[in-house]
Design an enzyme around this catalytic site. Structure first.
Site, PDB file in Angstrom:
ATOM      1  CB  CYS A  20      28.682   4.636   0.113  1.00  0.00           C
ATOM      2  SG  CYS A  20      28.453   3.581   1.560  1.00  0.00           S
ATOM      3  CG  ASN A  79      31.465   2.677   6.068  1.00  0.00           C
ATOM      4  OD1 ASN A  79      32.084   2.546   7.110  1.00  0.00           O
ATOM      5  ND2 ASN A  79      31.902   2.159   4.940  1.00  0.00           N
ATOM      6  CB  CYS A  85      25.041  -0.741   1.001  1.00  0.00           C
ATOM      7  SG  CYS A  85      23.575  -1.023   1.989  1.00  0.00           S
ATOM      8  NE  ARG A  86      26.054   3.550  -2.346  1.00  0.00           N
ATOM      9  CZ  ARG A  86      25.770   4.817  -2.598  1.00  0.00           C
ATOM     10  NH1 ARG A  86      25.758   5.255  -3.845  1.00  0.00           N
ATOM     11  NH2 ARG A  86      25.504   5.652  -1.615  1.00  0.00           N
ATOM     12  CB  SER A  87      31.950   2.577   1.108  1.00  0.00           C
ATOM     13  OG  SER A  87      31.235   2.668   2.302  1.00  0.00           O
ATOM     14  CG  ASP A 111      22.421   3.415  -1.084  1.00  0.00           C
ATOM     15  OD1 ASP A 111      22.594   2.234  -0.714  1.00  0.00           O
ATOM     16  OD2 ASP A 111      22.445   4.381  -0.289  1.00  0.00           O
TER      17      ASP A 111
END
Length: 165
Positions: free
Chosen positions: A8, A11, A13-15, A134
């Protein structure tokens, strides 16, 4: 060994959420000895930092470990090391491709040592959302978690099918 990298922007939040969730899914499938999981960001703003508090909150809610996780930036060598590089949105995918091009890393679909680059939501072709939003900007960590769980299940099915696990 099959290696999966989620990417993401920062690095945090999402990933890392995808890394933690997918690691649990892999363990529950009894495939931890065959599949490793990592995450990275295209940007360098958060290198060395733990996941965002919103990601931590949702992972704690579902008792999913994020122990030892800290942000790192994606590197051209990741293309050689990982089997699958899964990007959360089109911008991440473009940034990874641009980084590979500027590093002179050849993307050859016939070279088995190179990663399969894909967009996360391509794992869920029937979903109306085409990119993982995001939550750093939206605050909607619950929705992102739902997408990641469903996409992780689809990715695990893809890997088991393609890698004959």
């Amino acid at each position: 060994m099959i290696q999966v990298l989620f990417v993401c922007l920062g690095n945090i939040c999402r990933s890392p959420m995808a890394e933690a969730v997918f690691r649990k899914q892999v363990a529950e499938a009894g495939l931890s000895e065959q599949i490793t999981v990592d995450s990275a960001g295209t940007g360098d703003w958060h290198i060395g930092k733990p996941p965002h508090e919103g990601t931590i909150k949702i992972l704690d809610q579902y008792t999913i470990s994020y122990e030892g996780m800290q942000a790192r930036q994606v590197h051209p060598n990741d293309y050689e090391q990982f089997t699958y590089i899964v990007c959360m949105d089109n911008s991440n995918l473009s940034n990874v491709n641009a980084m590979l091009e500027s590093a002179g890393v050849a993307k050859n679909a016939h070279d088995e040592k190179k990663a399969d680059l894909l967009l996360f939501m391509d794992l869920l072709p029937d979903h109306e959302v085409r990119e993982v939003p995001d939550p750093y900007y939206t605050g909607n960590f619950d929705f992102v978690y739902e997408l990641i769980v469903a996409g992780g299940e689809a990715l695990l099915h893809k890997i088991k099918s393609e890698q004959k696990l």
